[in-house]
Design a protein around this motif. Structure first.
Motif, PDB file in Angstrom:
ATOM      1  N   SER A 218       0.854  -1.184   0.000  1.00 28.12           N
ATOM      2  CA  SER A 218       0.000   0.000   0.000  1.00 28.12           C
ATOM      3  C   SER A 218       0.896   1.243   0.000  1.00 28.12           C
ATOM      4  O   SER A 218       1.864   1.298   0.763  1.00 28.12           O
ATOM      5  N   THR A 219       0.553   2.207  -0.823  1.00 27.09           N
ATOM      6  CA  THR A 219       1.335   3.450  -0.852  1.00 27.09           C
ATOM      7  C   THR A 219       1.244   4.175   0.498  1.00 27.09           C
ATOM      8  O   THR A 219       2.132   4.944   0.850  1.00 27.09           O
TER       9      THR A 219
ATOM     10  N   GLN B 206      -1.290  -2.271  -6.214  1.00 23.97           N
ATOM     11  CA  GLN B 206      -1.184  -2.485  -4.776  1.00 23.97           C
ATOM     12  C   GLN B 206      -1.767  -3.858  -4.452  1.00 23.97           C
ATOM     13  O   GLN B 206      -2.829  -4.223  -4.968  1.00 23.97           O
TER      14      GLN B 206
ATOM     15  N   ARG C 136      -5.802  -0.062   0.633  1.00 29.26           N
ATOM     16  CA  ARG C 136      -6.856  -0.037   1.646  1.00 29.26           C
ATOM     17  C   ARG C 136      -7.731   1.204   1.567  1.00 29.26           C
ATOM     18  O   ARG C 136      -7.307   2.263   1.084  1.00 29.26           O
TER      19      ARG C 136
ATOM     20  N   ARG D 209     -11.102   3.042   4.101  1.00 27.66           N
ATOM     21  CA  ARG D 209     -11.298   3.341   5.511  1.00 27.66           C
ATOM     22  C   ARG D 209     -11.655   2.050   6.264  1.00 27.66           C
ATOM     23  O   ARG D 209     -12.117   1.089   5.664  1.00 27.66           O
TER      24      ARG D 209
ATOM     25  N   ARG E 194     -10.962  -1.487   5.074  1.00 24.13           N
ATOM     26  CA  ARG E 194     -11.571  -2.059   3.863  1.00 24.13           C
ATOM     27  C   ARG E 194     -10.539  -2.114   2.739  1.00 24.13           C
ATOM     28  O   ARG E 194      -9.546  -1.397   2.766  1.00 24.13           O
ATOM     29  N   LYS E 195     -10.819  -2.919   1.744  1.00 28.54           N
ATOM     30  CA  LYS E 195      -9.828  -3.118   0.670  1.00 28.54           C
ATOM     31  C   LYS E 195     -10.021  -2.106  -0.451  1.00 28.54           C
ATOM     32  O   LYS E 195     -11.143  -1.696  -0.734  1.00 28.54           O
TER      33      LYS E 195
ATOM     34  N   PHE F 204      -9.235  -2.115  -4.378  1.00 26.33           N
ATOM     35  CA  PHE F 204      -8.830  -2.963  -5.492  1.00 26.33           C
ATOM     36  C   PHE F 204      -7.955  -2.140  -6.446  1.00 26.33           C
ATOM     37  O   PHE F 204      -8.398  -1.126  -6.987  1.00 26.33           O
TER      38      PHE F 204
ATOM     39  N   LYS G  18     -18.894   4.193  -8.141  1.00 29.34           N
ATOM     40  CA  LYS G  18     -17.672   4.722  -7.530  1.00 29.34           C
ATOM     41  C   LYS G  18     -16.502   4.590  -8.503  1.00 29.34           C
ATOM     42  O   LYS G  18     -16.228   3.513  -9.031  1.00 29.34           O
TER      43      LYS G  18
ATOM     44  N   ASN H 196      -9.888   4.829 -10.523  1.00 28.24           N
ATOM     45  CA  ASN H 196      -9.958   3.834 -11.598  1.00 28.24           C
ATOM     46  C   ASN H 196      -9.884   4.593 -12.916  1.00 28.24           C
ATOM     47  O   ASN H 196     -10.792   5.350 -13.245  1.00 28.24           O
TER      48      ASN H 196
HETATM   49  C1  BT5 Z   1     -11.963   4.710   0.075  1.00 29.67           C
HETATM   50  O1  BT5 Z   1     -12.284   3.974   1.178  1.00 29.67           O
HETATM   51  O2  BT5 Z   1     -12.705   4.974  -0.830  1.00 29.67           O
HETATM   52  C2  BT5 Z   1     -10.535   5.188   0.059  1.00 29.67           C
HETATM   53  C3  BT5 Z   1      -9.705   4.515  -1.003  1.00 29.67           C
HETATM   54  C4  BT5 Z   1      -8.306   5.033  -1.031  1.00 29.67           C
HETATM   55  C5  BT5 Z   1      -7.420   4.216  -1.926  1.00 29.67           C
HETATM   56  C6  BT5 Z   1      -6.059   4.808  -2.078  1.00 29.67           C
HETATM   57  S1  BT5 Z   1      -5.160   4.062  -3.358  1.00 29.67           S
HETATM   58  C7  BT5 Z   1      -3.728   4.844  -2.862  1.00 29.67           C
HETATM   59  C8  BT5 Z   1      -3.718   4.813  -1.346  1.00 29.67           C
HETATM   60  N1  BT5 Z   1      -3.116   3.600  -0.874  1.00 29.67           N
HETATM   61  C9  BT5 Z   1      -3.990   2.828  -0.242  1.00 29.67           C
HETATM   62  O3  BT5 Z   1      -3.727   1.716   0.270  1.00 29.67           O
HETATM   63  N2  BT5 Z   1      -5.189   3.438  -0.216  1.00 29.67           N
HETATM   64  C10 BT5 Z   1      -5.148   4.720  -0.848  1.00 29.67           C
HETATM   65  P1  BT5 Z   1     -13.760   3.495   1.561  1.00 29.67           P
HETATM   66  O4  BT5 Z   1     -14.695   4.660   1.550  1.00 29.67           O
HETATM   67  O5  BT5 Z   1     -13.601   2.742   2.830  1.00 29.67           O
HETATM   68  O6  BT5 Z   1     -14.186   2.541   0.394  1.00 29.67           O
HETATM   69  C11 BT5 Z   1     -13.733   1.216   0.317  1.00 29.67           C
HETATM   70  C12 BT5 Z   1     -14.791   0.424  -0.444  1.00 29.67           C
HETATM   71  O7  BT5 Z   1     -14.800   0.840  -1.834  1.00 29.67           O
HETATM   72  C13 BT5 Z   1     -14.513  -1.074  -0.484  1.00 29.67           C
HETATM   73  O8  BT5 Z   1     -15.052  -1.713   0.642  1.00 29.67           O
HETATM   74  C14 BT5 Z   1     -15.195  -1.499  -1.781  1.00 29.67           C
HETATM   75  O9  BT5 Z   1     -16.587  -1.668  -1.572  1.00 29.67           O
HETATM   76  C15 BT5 Z   1     -15.038  -0.286  -2.663  1.00 29.67           C
HETATM   77  N3  BT5 Z   1     -13.876  -0.419  -3.567  1.00 29.67           N
HETATM   78  C16 BT5 Z   1     -12.713  -1.095  -3.384  1.00 29.67           C
HETATM   79  N4  BT5 Z   1     -11.878  -0.923  -4.422  1.00 29.67           N
HETATM   80  C17 BT5 Z   1     -12.530  -0.135  -5.307  1.00 29.67           C
HETATM   81  C18 BT5 Z   1     -12.194   0.409  -6.569  1.00 29.67           C
HETATM   82  N5  BT5 Z   1     -11.017   0.202  -7.156  1.00 29.67           N
HETATM   83  N6  BT5 Z   1     -13.136   1.179  -7.184  1.00 29.67           N
HETATM   84  C19 BT5 Z   1     -14.326   1.436  -6.614  1.00 29.67           C
HETATM   85  N7  BT5 Z   1     -14.702   0.954  -5.422  1.00 29.67           N
HETATM   86  C20 BT5 Z   1     -13.807   0.188  -4.766  1.00 29.67           C
END
Ligand code: BT5
Length: 319
Positions: free
Chosen positions: A90-91, A114, A118, A120, A123-124, A126, A185, A210
């Motif tokens: 993860s960055t 990655q 992650r 919040r 959560r993952k 992708f 999203k 994305n």
């Molecule tokens: C977010 O969390 O939306 C914050 C995402 C931040 C990602 C960036 S990437 C660079 C940096 N390094 C990291 O490790 N993280 C940050 P949240 O609101 O908790 O949404 C997470 C939810 O979004 C997941 O439980 C999925 O349902 C959905 N999700 C996961 N991957 C996705 C994707 N690529 N596109 C759209 N939805 C996704």
């Protein structure tokens, strides 16, 4: 580095440039020029060599190489120091480590993929390879941690402004951190903070977008800029624009405070004015999303007119 200097020379020469000329400018042998050209080709650069004319750059690989991002990047400090990885857990973790080591404000960590991206609450996120933008940025705002929520809004606003500028797509923000296109999203923001009670040491702003994902590279409920635009998006240009927008808004925040950022957020939000349910832990609040506070909290008005402030949670828009 010499290889980057050669790339720069090729970029600045729209037509052919001879190996002799490059070797003269850089003070290296023609054999060395040939070796470096080979290195560039292996990185994915399309370079043709024509006898008596020389070399010409015809194509740039779709990679977020630091020298590509830095080429003509017009920021003063955001993204000027880049740590680039092909694959990373993860960055966020690398940026936090760099933050603890004292790396300067604006330091950027970028990964092409990655394995444990992650969101919040653990959560993952992708993060398939070469499809998106996955970055973490170190900021060192001189503000108490209670006011840091505004920087999540700032990151969301900057991302939307950059995407609009580069793609013309009508992307919007769903409170607190979802980037939405066609009700799906397309990106998210994750802010982590290293602070004491009244002092912020540094913040890591994580942004995931994305970009060129095909349907198979998306989880359900998600979309990508390419899916909506029906055309590839240049990730380098988008990243450069994003860094520029972040710097512009961050300087604005320093000059005028949270107010102008909140104003922009209001205009770009799809949440305000809607009836929503906000889930947090195992509870939820329901009401009309009437406004946003300067710390990033959502202000809800319930059926009996009671105003409540929600600091964090997941919003569902009611039909
Ligand atoms: C977010 O969390 O939306 C914050 C995402 C931040 C990602 C960036 S990437 C660079 C940096 N390094 C990291 O490790 N993280 C940050 P949240 O609101 O908790 O949404 C997470 C939810 O979004 C997941 O439980 C999925 O349902 C959905 N999700 C996961 N991957 C996705 C994707 N690529 N596109 C759209 N939805 C996704």
């Amino acid at each position: 580095m010499t290889v980057e200097k050669i790339l720069y020379i090729l970029k600045e020469n729209a037509s052919y440039i001879s190996g002799e000329e490059i070797s003269r400018v850089l003070g290296i042998s023609r054999a060395a020029v040939w070796k470096y050209i080979g290195q560039l080709k292996r990185l994915g650069y399309e370079i043709v060599a024509v006898p008596h004319l020389g070399y010409q750059l015809r194509g740039i690989p779709d990679r977020l190489f630091p020298h590509e991002v830095l080429y003509r990047l017009n920021t003063k400090f955001i993204g000027k120091n880049i740590y680039y990885f092909d694959t990373l857990d993860s960055t966020m973790d690398v940026a936090t480590k760099l933050g603890l080591e004292g790396k300067e404000e604006g330091t950027l960590v970028v990964a092409e993929r990655q394995t444990r991206g992650r969101g919040r609450l653990g959560r993952k996120w992708f993060s398939p390879k070469y499809k998106g933008i996955y970055l973490s940025l170190i900021l060192r705002p001189k503000i108490p941690p209670q006011k840091a929520g505004c920087l999540t809004l700032l990151a969301a606003v900057s991302t939307v402004e950059a995407v609009k500028k580069v793609t013309d797509l009508d992307i919007q923000i769903k409170w607190p951190n979802d980037l939405i296109l066609s009700y799906k999203k397309v990106g998210g923001i994750l802010t982590e903070i290293n602070a004491e009670t009244d002092e912020t040491h540094f913040m890591v702003i994580g942004i995931g977008i994305n970009v060129n994902n095909e349907k198979k590279d998306l989880i359900s409920g998600a979309t990508s800029l390419k899916q909506e635009r029906k055309e590839e998006v240049n990730r380098i240009l988008l990243l450069q624009e994003l860094l520029w927008q972040i710097e512009k808004n961050y300087l604005l925040f320093h000059k005028e405070g949270a107010h102008p950022i909140i104003e922009k957020w209001r205009l770009l939000s799809i949440t305000l004015g809607k009836r929503v349910k906000v889930y947090f832990q195992k509870n939820y609040l329901e009401g009309e999303a009437v406004d946003i506070d300067s710390d990033g909290s959502l202000i809800l008005k319930n059926n009996s007119g009671l105003i409540q402030k929600v600091i964090c949670g997941d919003v569902f828009h009611c039909r």
